[in-house]
Design a protein around this motif. Structure first.
Motif, PDB file in Angstrom:
ATOM      1  N   ASP A  12       0.815  -1.218   0.000  1.00 31.68           N
ATOM      2  CA  ASP A  12       0.000   0.000   0.000  1.00 31.68           C
ATOM      3  C   ASP A  12       0.850   1.270   0.000  1.00 31.68           C
ATOM      4  N   GLN A  13       2.160   1.139  -0.340  1.00 31.65           N
ATOM      5  CA  GLN A  13       3.012   2.312  -0.382  1.00 31.65           C
ATOM      6  C   GLN A  13       2.634   3.215  -1.555  1.00 31.65           C
ATOM      7  N   THR A  14       3.081   4.452  -1.465  1.00 27.50           N
ATOM      8  CA  THR A  14       2.844   5.411  -2.541  1.00 27.50           C
ATOM      9  C   THR A  14       3.966   5.305  -3.560  1.00 27.50           C
ATOM     10  N   VAL A  15       3.620   4.913  -4.774  1.00 24.92           N
ATOM     11  CA  VAL A  15       4.598   4.761  -5.850  1.00 24.92           C
ATOM     12  C   VAL A  15       4.410   5.910  -6.841  1.00 24.92           C
ATOM     13  N   VAL A  16       5.485   6.653  -7.091  1.00 25.11           N
ATOM     14  CA  VAL A  16       5.415   7.815  -7.980  1.00 25.11           C
ATOM     15  C   VAL A  16       6.484   7.681  -9.049  1.00 25.11           C
ATOM     16  N   VAL A  17       6.118   7.906 -10.292  1.00 25.80           N
ATOM     17  CA  VAL A  17       7.067   7.960 -11.401  1.00 25.80           C
ATOM     18  C   VAL A  17       7.312   9.425 -11.730  1.00 25.80           C
ATOM     19  N   ASP A  18       8.580   9.822 -11.741  1.00 27.09           N
ATOM     20  CA  ASP A  18       8.939  11.219 -12.022  1.00 27.09           C
ATOM     21  C   ASP A  18       8.272  11.673 -13.323  1.00 27.09           C
ATOM     22  N   PRO A  19       7.604  12.839 -13.294  1.00 28.28           N
ATOM     23  CA  PRO A  19       6.952  13.311 -14.526  1.00 28.28           C
ATOM     24  C   PRO A  19       7.928  13.605 -15.659  1.00 28.28           C
ATOM     25  N   HIS A  20       9.211  13.788 -15.334  1.00 27.11           N
ATOM     26  CA  HIS A  20      10.224  14.034 -16.359  1.00 27.11           C
ATOM     27  C   HIS A  20      10.920  12.749 -16.809  1.00 27.11           C
ATOM     28  N   ALA A  21      10.402  11.603 -16.383  1.00 28.82           N
ATOM     29  CA  ALA A  21      11.045  10.327 -16.708  1.00 28.82           C
ATOM     30  C   ALA A  21      11.140  10.132 -18.217  1.00 28.82           C
ATOM     31  N   SER A  22      12.298   9.634 -18.635  1.00 30.07           N
ATOM     32  CA  SER A  22      12.511   9.370 -20.063  1.00 30.07           C
ATOM     33  C   SER A  22      13.415   8.162 -20.209  1.00 30.07           C
ATOM     34  N   LEU A  23      13.023   7.261 -21.084  1.00 27.16           N
ATOM     35  CA  LEU A  23      13.863   6.104 -21.363  1.00 27.16           C
ATOM     36  C   LEU A  23      15.029   6.462 -22.266  1.00 27.16           C
TER      37      LEU A  23
END
Length: 271
Positions: A67-78
């Motif tokens: 139930d942790q809060t998982v956040v993907v950086d909005p600036h994420a880029s592969l």
């Protein structure tokens, strides 16, 4: 009448304990759902340092979350997940080419110095340090165990090919400190070229870098690594080496990198 003793029937072995159930789901699966992407792309987001769990960056795709809060950086880029090259200022006593598990008990692989704690604070490359930067590294350029100086580790096949295919053409610059003064005729002998068993030795360019009351620092340039060559040449002309430091490989130099620390190869640097 004595009845014969019947042996007790063998007891059945207890079944092995079941491994404890793992709670939650894999972080990569969770991120794939969040980003609506493939599992492999989710792993790349995680390994790229773009995913945080309860505010802390986690780089292991196999980590489990509930139930942790998982956040993907909005600036994420592969697009930023590129192979890297690490430049280490090797201290004396370490084997440049040995990777962990390949060296004997008496040899310390220089690879073991590639730790986050040894990253040069003044590294101007702008590369974000990630755990996967320390995986699948190839040692490229040999250097004597007793010498210090620049050694190269890379994940980039282009850098590896350059340093392998052009090894004999790549110029190396070293500073060699020898005891006492160096007479002009000794410099002439070194620069004129020596031979061994009738075969010419690789040519070197030797000049005096600086002098003191007790020693002389020589600048030596030669093409190719040739471990042991400088020690042999100095012995042939009667010079006693105190230290050897490689300053440059091709067009890439130590550039103030402290001994025992490493930095990234900058985007604009080329060997």
């Amino acid at each position: 009448m004595i009845k014969p003793h019947k042996p007790a029937p063998p007891r059945k072995a207890a079944p092995p304990p079941k491994p404890p159930a793992q709670d939650g789901e894999r972080l990569s699966k969770h991120v794939a759902h969040l980003m609506r992407c493939s599992r492999r792309e989710a792993e790349q987001y995680i390994e790229g340092g773009w995913v945080s769990v309860n505010g802390k960056v986690v780089e292991e795709p196999m980590a489990r979350v509930t139930d942790q809060t998982v956040v993907v950086d909005p600036h994420a880029s592969l697009m930023t997940l590129t192979d890297v090259t690490l430049l280490l200022h090797k201290p004396p006593g370490f084997e440049a080419m040995a990777l962990p598990g390949e060296a004997g008990k008496r040899v310390k692989p220089a690879h073991q110095l590639l730790l986050a704690a040894n990253h040069w604070a003044q590294d101007a490359s702008g590369v974000r340090l990630l755990k996967h930067h320390f995986a699948k590294l190839s040692a490229c350029v040999p250097l004597e165990v007793a010498a210090s100086g620049l050694v190269v580790f890379t994940q980039d096949w282009r850098v590896l090919r350059k340093l392998t295919e052009d090894a004999a053409l790549m110029e190396h610059e070293l500073v060699v400190e020898v005891a006492g003064e160096v007479a002009p005729e000794l410099l002439l002998r070194l620069n004129a070229g020596l031979s061994s068993d009738g075969q010419p030795l690789p040519p070197v360019k030797v000049s005096i870098n600086s002098t003191s009351d007790t020693s002389t620092r020589l600048r030596v340039a030669l093409k190719g690594a040739h471990p042991g060559l400088i020690a042999y040449l100095c012995e042939r002309v009667g010079l006693h080496i105190q230290s050897i430091k490689r300053q440059r490989v091709g067009r890439v130099a130590l550039s103030g990198l402290p001994e025992g620390q490493w930095r990234y190869l900058h985007e604009g640097e080329r060997f």
